[in-house]
Design a protein around this motif. Structure first.
Motif, mmCIF file in Angstrom:
data_model
loop_
_atom_site.group_PDB
_atom_site.id
_atom_site.type_symbol
_atom_site.label_atom_id
_atom_site.label_comp_id
_atom_site.label_asym_id
_atom_site.label_seq_id
_atom_site.Cartn_x
_atom_site.Cartn_y
_atom_site.Cartn_z
ATOM 1 N N SER A 1 0.738 -1.330 0.047
ATOM 2 C CA SER A 1 0.194 -0.032 -0.004
ATOM 3 C C SER A 1 0.854 1.256 -0.025
ATOM 4 C CB SER A 1 -0.979 0.030 1.364
ATOM 5 O OG SER A 1 -0.172 0.071 2.417
ATOM 6 N N GLU A 2 2.152 1.205 0.459
ATOM 7 C CA GLU A 2 2.851 2.426 0.709
ATOM 8 C C GLU A 2 3.493 2.906 -0.544
ATOM 9 O OE1 GLU A 2 5.579 -0.947 1.972
ATOM 10 O OE2 GLU A 2 3.605 -0.504 1.826
ATOM 11 N N PHE A 3 3.334 2.215 -1.653
ATOM 12 C CA PHE A 3 3.754 2.317 -2.802
ATOM 13 C C PHE A 3 2.826 3.094 -3.885
ATOM 14 C CE2 PHE A 3 7.124 -0.205 -1.581
ATOM 15 C CZ PHE A 3 8.180 0.261 -2.270
ATOM 16 N N ARG A 4 1.437 3.253 -3.470
ATOM 17 C CA ARG A 4 0.250 3.176 -4.236
ATOM 18 C C ARG A 4 0.327 4.812 -4.694
ATOM 19 N NH1 ARG A 4 -2.888 -0.911 -1.028
ATOM 20 N NH2 ARG A 4 -2.256 -2.818 -2.073
ATOM 21 N N PHE A 5 0.541 5.737 -3.726
ATOM 22 C CA PHE A 5 0.288 7.232 -3.847
ATOM 23 C C PHE A 5 -1.085 7.274 -4.213
ATOM 24 C CE2 PHE A 5 4.825 6.450 -3.401
ATOM 25 C CZ PHE A 5 5.215 7.478 -2.525
ATOM 26 N N ASP A 6 -1.168 8.138 -5.229
ATOM 27 C CA ASP A 6 -2.375 8.749 -5.938
ATOM 28 C C ASP A 6 -2.880 7.792 -7.284
ATOM 29 O OD1 ASP A 6 -2.366 11.283 -4.635
ATOM 30 O OD2 ASP A 6 -0.840 11.630 -5.760
ATOM 31 N N LEU A 7 -1.917 7.066 -7.851
ATOM 32 C CA LEU A 7 -2.484 6.291 -9.049
ATOM 33 C C LEU A 7 -1.439 4.802 -9.170
ATOM 34 C CD1 LEU A 7 -4.108 6.712 -11.644
ATOM 35 C CD2 LEU A 7 -1.990 7.869 -12.297
ATOM 36 N N VAL A 8 -1.959 3.936 -9.341
ATOM 37 C CA VAL A 8 -1.228 2.695 -9.765
ATOM 38 C C VAL A 8 -1.292 2.412 -11.146
ATOM 39 C CG1 VAL A 8 -0.775 0.400 -9.037
ATOM 40 C CG2 VAL A 8 -1.559 1.967 -7.427
ATOM 41 N N ARG A 9 -0.226 1.787 -11.775
ATOM 42 C CA ARG A 9 -0.292 1.403 -13.308
ATOM 43 C C ARG A 9 -0.378 0.035 -13.273
ATOM 44 N NH1 ARG A 9 4.318 4.795 -12.745
ATOM 45 N NH2 ARG A 9 5.734 3.077 -12.917
ATOM 46 N N PHE A 10 -1.432 -0.507 -13.680
ATOM 47 C CA PHE A 10 -1.676 -1.779 -13.861
ATOM 48 C C PHE A 10 -1.593 -2.343 -15.237
ATOM 49 C CE2 PHE A 10 -3.593 -1.637 -9.395
ATOM 50 C CZ PHE A 10 -2.734 -2.664 -8.794
ATOM 51 N N GLY A 11 -0.639 -3.076 -15.575
ATOM 52 C CA GLY A 11 -0.466 -3.838 -16.761
ATOM 53 C C GLY A 11 -0.773 -5.199 -16.748
ATOM 54 N N ALA A 12 -0.114 -6.033 -16.532
ATOM 55 C CA ALA A 12 -0.036 -7.422 -16.704
ATOM 56 C C ALA A 12 -0.977 -7.902 -15.930
ATOM 57 C CB ALA A 12 1.264 -8.363 -16.274
ATOM 58 N N PHE A 13 -1.236 -7.400 -14.618
ATOM 59 C CA PHE A 13 -2.157 -8.197 -13.620
ATOM 60 C C PHE A 13 -3.495 -7.899 -14.023
ATOM 61 C CE2 PHE A 13 0.102 -8.436 -9.231
ATOM 62 C CZ PHE A 13 1.105 -9.347 -9.916
ATOM 63 N N ALA A 14 -3.827 -6.923 -14.939
ATOM 64 C CA ALA A 14 -5.116 -6.820 -15.216
ATOM 65 C C ALA A 14 -5.619 -7.471 -16.174
ATOM 66 C CB ALA A 14 -5.389 -5.425 -15.998
ATOM 67 N N TYR A 15 -4.819 -8.155 -16.798
ATOM 68 C CA TYR A 15 -5.161 -9.420 -17.892
ATOM 69 C C TYR A 15 -4.914 -10.702 -17.479
ATOM 70 C CZ TYR A 15 -4.467 -5.082 -20.952
ATOM 71 O OH TYR A 15 -4.469 -3.877 -21.318
ATOM 72 N N GLY A 16 -4.593 -10.693 -16.130
ATOM 73 C CA GLY A 16 -4.317 -12.024 -15.409
ATOM 74 C C GLY A 16 -2.790 -12.827 -15.721
ATOM 75 N N ILE A 17 -2.028 -11.878 -16.064
ATOM 76 C CA ILE A 17 -0.719 -12.292 -16.175
ATOM 77 C C ILE A 17 0.019 -12.077 -14.914
ATOM 78 C CG2 ILE A 17 1.226 -12.263 -17.535
ATOM 79 C CD1 ILE A 17 -0.502 -10.727 -19.692
ATOM 80 N N ARG A 18 0.455 -13.212 -14.353
ATOM 81 C CA ARG A 18 1.016 -13.023 -13.192
ATOM 82 C C ARG A 18 2.601 -12.751 -13.322
ATOM 83 N NH1 ARG A 18 4.191 -17.497 -12.008
ATOM 84 N NH2 ARG A 18 3.881 -19.414 -13.025
ATOM 85 N N SER A 19 3.612 -12.423 -12.377
ATOM 86 C CA SER A 19 4.698 -11.995 -12.225
ATOM 87 C C SER A 19 5.490 -13.314 -12.091
ATOM 88 C CB SER A 19 5.016 -11.097 -10.856
ATOM 89 O OG SER A 19 4.428 -9.920 -10.976
ATOM 90 N N VAL A 20 6.752 -13.272 -12.785
ATOM 91 C CA VAL A 20 7.641 -14.284 -12.939
ATOM 92 C C VAL A 20 8.140 -14.891 -11.576
ATOM 93 C CG1 VAL A 20 9.786 -15.589 -13.612
ATOM 94 C CG2 VAL A 20 8.486 -14.130 -15.238
ATOM 95 N N GLY A 21 7.734 -16.204 -11.089
ATOM 96 C CA GLY A 21 8.302 -16.696 -9.931
ATOM 97 C C GLY A 21 7.356 -16.360 -8.548
#
Length: 352
Positions: free
Chosen positions: A208-228
């Motif tokens: 949460s401390e990284f969210r500030f005013d706006l969060v840029r969601f790319g891969a997660f929005a499409y259901g693509i998880r992070s590697v590992g």
């Protein structure tokens, strides 16, 4: 069906967006739609996201930004952050696109091109990733120049932003500290940014401390998880890649998809596709066809699932990408634009 197709589940996409909005609140969500919305089709994705209340879209380049603006409508905000040529800047300005600025020369080029109302910009501080951005030792000088240009009515410094590596908590915490320092220095020099954004998918979902005013969601929005990493709760892949059976014999089944369609040839022998009889290993991947281990009663025209919910095991793009040392989004963005994109809002493809 004789050609491969990517079936996009718009219901799943919208559910992913709602979950990310819930996690991010009170910060807003920026839906990243670079590379034709990660290969899903920009116009349909933007329309679906806008229906869920998304007001910000991240478009990377000018051409994508202009398309996103047309799809999202006049009330949405579109952000493009790659350094552009003068003609690209002019097109973005005409479309009302907010520009991300990562160096002093680019800021001056925007001012030279823009002869209209003050152009909204977001200044980017390099917080250690070195992807782009204004170096910390140059930050004060560039901010002072931006303040002069804002006072002259040429620009409006609406935001400050950066990228982080999302590799380790320690490195990300250092980047966050550098970001906060940059914002404070900008404010001390007279700027009044109202939009601060640092986090992309992984940090935005988890910290949460990284969210500030706006969060840029790319891969997660499409259901693509992070590697590992395991997928976030309530986030699932929004697309299924299907390929038709085009030949059947006793030794193998041939399906109509290959490396020219975007399926990496290095995956041969490494993974299994989903069939009506269960998983079957892919033996060879050619330019336009791939060979799969046979199964009983395989029939020409039958479809197999290369990845996605229809793979009868929920095989996801990142799992495939990890087999060849890359990331899940690469598999989606490299899919040929000639592959048909189909859109569904109901029952998932391959279910049953």
């Amino acid at each position: 069906m004789t050609l491969p197709r990517l079936v996009v589940d718009l219901r799943r996409l919208r559910a992913n967006i709602r979950e990310l909005q819930r996690r991010s609140a009170p910060a807003e969500v920026m839906m990243i739609v670079k590379c034709d919305a990660y290969g899903h089709g920009l116009e349909r994705v933007v329309t679906a996201a806008a229906a869920e209340g998304v007001r910000w879209f991240g478009a990377f380049d000018s051409a994508t930004a202009v398309r996103a603006r047309a799809a999202a409508g006049p009330d949405a905000r579109v952000f493009a952050w790659v350094t552009m040529t003068r003609s690209e800047i002019a097109a973005a300005v005409r479309a009302g696109v907010t520009l991300g600025v990562g160096d002093a020369d680019y800021l001056e080029r925007i001012v030279e091109v823009n002869q209209r109302r003050p152009q909204p910009v977001h200044l980017k501080i390099d917080t250690g990733l070195h992807r782009s951005g204004i170096r910390p030792e140059q930050w004060t000088e560039v901010v002072r120049r931006a303040a002069e240009l804002e006072a002259a009515g040429a620009i409006r410094v609406e935001g400050i932003w950066s990228h982080i590596a999302e590799v380790s908590d320690r490195d990300d915490d250092l980047a966050r500290a550098a970001f906060r320092d940059a914002v404070q220095r900008a404010e001390a020099l007279g700027l009044t940014p109202t939009v601060r954004h640092l986090a992309a998918s992984a940090a935005g979902a988890a910290r949460s401390e990284f969210r500030f005013d706006l969060v840029r969601f790319g891969a997660f929005a499409y259901g693509i998880r992070s590697v590992g990493a395991p997928p976030p709760d309530d986030i699932a892949l929004a697309s299924t890649l299907l390929a038709p059976v085009i030949r059947v014999d006793a030794e193998a089944v041939t399906i109509g998809i290959g490396s020219l369609d975007g399926l990496p040839s290095t995956l041969a022998g490494c993974f299994e596709v989903g069939t009506a009889a269960g998983a079957r290993r892919v033996l060879r991947i050619g330019p336009t066809e791939s060979v799969v281990r046979p199964w009983p009663r395989a029939a020409i025209g039958e479809e197999v699932a290369v990845w996605g919910p229809g793979a009868r095991g929920e095989l996801d793009a990142t799992s495939l990408a990890e087999l060849i040392g890359t990331v899940g989004e690469e598999l989606l963005v490299r899919l040929s634009p000639l592959i048909t994109r189909e859109y569904r809002a109901g029952r998932r493809p391959g279910a049953g």
